[in-house]
Design an enzyme around this catalytic site. Structure first.
Site, PDB file in Angstrom:
ATOM      1  N   ASP A  83       0.905  -1.144   0.000  1.00  0.00           N
ATOM      2  CA  ASP A  83       0.000   0.000   0.000  1.00  0.00           C
ATOM      3  C   ASP A  83       0.946   1.195   0.000  1.00  0.00           C
ATOM      4  OD1 ASP A  83      -1.514   2.275   0.840  1.00  0.00           O
ATOM      5  OD2 ASP A  83      -3.084   0.886   1.467  1.00  0.00           O
ATOM      6  N   HIS A  84       1.117   1.800  -1.150  1.00  0.00           N
ATOM      7  CA  HIS A  84       2.222   2.772  -1.251  1.00  0.00           C
ATOM      8  C   HIS A  84       2.035   3.986  -0.328  1.00  0.00           C
ATOM      9  CE1 HIS A  84      -0.395   4.896  -4.106  1.00  0.00           C
ATOM     10  NE2 HIS A  84       0.394   5.942  -3.981  1.00  0.00           N
ATOM     11  N   HIS A 108      -5.800   2.783   0.986  1.00  0.00           N
ATOM     12  CA  HIS A 108      -5.000   3.908   1.483  1.00  0.00           C
ATOM     13  C   HIS A 108      -5.665   4.639   2.656  1.00  0.00           C
ATOM     14  CE1 HIS A 108      -2.982   3.001  -2.160  1.00  0.00           C
ATOM     15  NE2 HIS A 108      -3.735   3.709  -2.970  1.00  0.00           N
TER      16      HIS A 108
END
Ligand code: BG6
Length: 490
Positions: free
Chosen positions: A179-180, A242
């Protein structure tokens, strides 16, 4: 720097993400010496028939701008090997296994393997299953780790199915779900600020906090990604992953240490205390939107590859509640959308007003004190503003807002790695703190699925917001109903 020996096996090597993010990130890790410069190799796979030469040209193209010399980039690229691969063909995995063993010997890698799946999600499970079945994992004492891109399923059931497929080859502690957002500097800074400062942690509860607002705004529309996006929508694309991750870090209790297991335990506890809505509650507490037209900007339904009766939402706002002692009665408001005023991510922590305003009572007027607000700007700049009430200079006792601001310096910025670089580095080190565990992902799906189901059933009144605005009126009403307003609203 600890230089780690590693053989990467990348599925989706011809893809856009690989070119834009993964190769530059691995190159930076190589330059900084985190990836052992002599003992590493990468096998890239894709459907296309590429030669090693063609592959290396692509690598050079993607890293050269950042290289100290042409020679450096070339040497780096020489560690890259391409295999054309059909993910459903078992024989191809046998070939991959042989090749991996050969490169492992050639570069003396000692069996450390990182598998990275970055391709169409319907193949994630197939790839993972075949890797084990065809001996692509090393068995000579090195590590085997799997990094897997989003989306992790499209609802609870498909996520569980995928997870079961992964579990056939990898243990949970070998799986690194990307999950950047967890690789962003200011998202990581939430943990530092909360648990490094008694001043903050002491007031981080329902006694002092009135509400928390999380905004993930984008200026662009769907661009050329409509094929994917229309089947997803903002709830799956931005909220389930996110936004939920950010909420969890804001809401969790103190971990007993900064180790990944300890942090994960608290994140899961926080998510378990999050109230999963009934369908009726979802209708009341979540708002969706789809952008209309504005001047040259087409409405969403007339974007390329979007059906003209699409009910896919490009905007979501909602209220999330954590039912525990710390957060009882403190709403967390979230919103995210395409085609909003600007590209930014921010968190506004809104504190309660003083119980008594002695300045107003002395004058016999209404209180003009503002809520204290702690704003964390996650993107595009890393900035923190604490908004207080202070005295206006001069005679008398007029109050005015007073901002304490910290902005990341250019040097700090230069020292801040891109999310992908940081996360790949963590995976190389075996640190899963900034990856999403199955318990987190599955809980987030349980929450999102109810909303999704309601939205798939009810007919929306789309389009309902103008490009360049902050979304539909209903998102403002959601807060107004509670006697509140978005801190950022323009
Ligand atoms: C991705 C979504 O996960 O995040 C995209 O699929 C979105 O739709 C992107 O644009 C936003 O990421 P960032 O880092 O640019 O805020």
């Amino acid at each position: 720097a600890t230089a780690t020996r590693a053989l990467f096996m990348l599925f989706g090597a011809t893809g856009d993400l690989a070119k834009r993010k993964l190769y530059p990130s691995i190159f930076n890790l190589y330059k900084k010496g985190y990836v052992d410069n002599d003992h590493f190799a990468l096998i890239g796979t894709g459907r296309r028939e590429w030669s090693d030469e063609k592959f290396r040209e692509v690598i050079l193209d993607s890293v050269s701008a950042n290289a100290d010399s042409e020679e450096q980039a070339k040497v780096f690229a020489s560690h890259f090997y391409y295999m054309s691969h059909d993910v459903t063909n078992p024989e191809h995995y046998d070939a991959l296994s042989d090749y991996a063993n050969k490169l492992d010997q050639q570069y003396d890698i000692e069996g450390n393997r990182i598998f990275y799946i970055s391709m169409a999600p319907n193949f994630f499970g197939t790839v993972a299953k075949n890797l084990k079945a065809h001996n692509c994992l090393s068995d000579n004492g090195g590590f085997n780790r799997l990094i897997i891109e989003k989306p992790f399923g499209r609802d609870y059931d498909t996520a569980e199915e995928l997870n079961n497929a992964l579990a056939k080859s990898f243990n949970e502690n070998q799986v690194y779900r990307i999950d950047h957002y967890l690789g962003k500097e200011m998202v990581q800074n939430i943990i530092a600020l909360r648990f490094g400062n008694p001043l903050i942690e002491g007031i981080w509860n329902n006694k002092y906090i009135d509400n928390i607002q999380v905004t993930l705004a984008e200026k662009l529309g769907v661009e050329e990604r409509a094929g994917y996006y229309d089947g997803s929508g903002a709830l799956r694309d931005m909220v389930q992953n996110h936004t939920m991750q950010m909420l969890t870090i804001l809401a969790m209790e103190d971990p007993i240490s900064f180790k990944d297991v300890d942090i994960r335990r608290e994140k899961i506890r926080a998510l378990r205390s999050m109230h999963v809505y009934t369908e009726d509650e979802a209708r009341q507490n979540f708002v969706r939107g789809q952008y209309g037209a504005n001047g040259d900007q087409r409405d969403y339904r007339h974007e390329d590859n979007v059906p003209n009766d699409s009910i896919t939402e490009t905007y979501v706002a909602g209220k999330v509640l954590f039912e525990n002692k710390r957060w009882k009665n403190v709403p967390f408001y979230i919103r995210t959308g395409k085609m909003l005023t600007d590209k930014f991510t921010r968190i506004d922590v809104v504190f309660k007003k003083p119980l008594v305003d002695i300045f107003a009572s002395a004058k016999g007027t209404e209180s003009e004190l503002n809520n204290n607000v702690l704003t964390l700007f996650v993107d595009p700049v890393n900035k923190i503003i604490l908004r207080l009430n202070g005295k206006q200079a001069g005679q008398g006792m007029e109050m005015q807002p007073l901002d304490l601001t910290h902005t990341q310096s250019d040097e700090e910025k230069a020292a801040t790695p891109e999310p992908y670089e940081r996360l790949i580095h963590d995976a190389i080190l075996g640190n899963a703190t900034n990856f999403a565990s199955w318990d987190e992902v599955s809980r987030a799906w349980e929450f999102a699925d109810v909303i999704r189901h309601v939205w798939d059933t009810d007919k929306p009144d789309f389009p309902n917001y103008t490009p360049g605005s902050m979304g539909p009126d209903a998102a403002d009403e959601l807060l107004a109903r509670d006697g509140r307003a978005w801190v950022f609203n323009s």
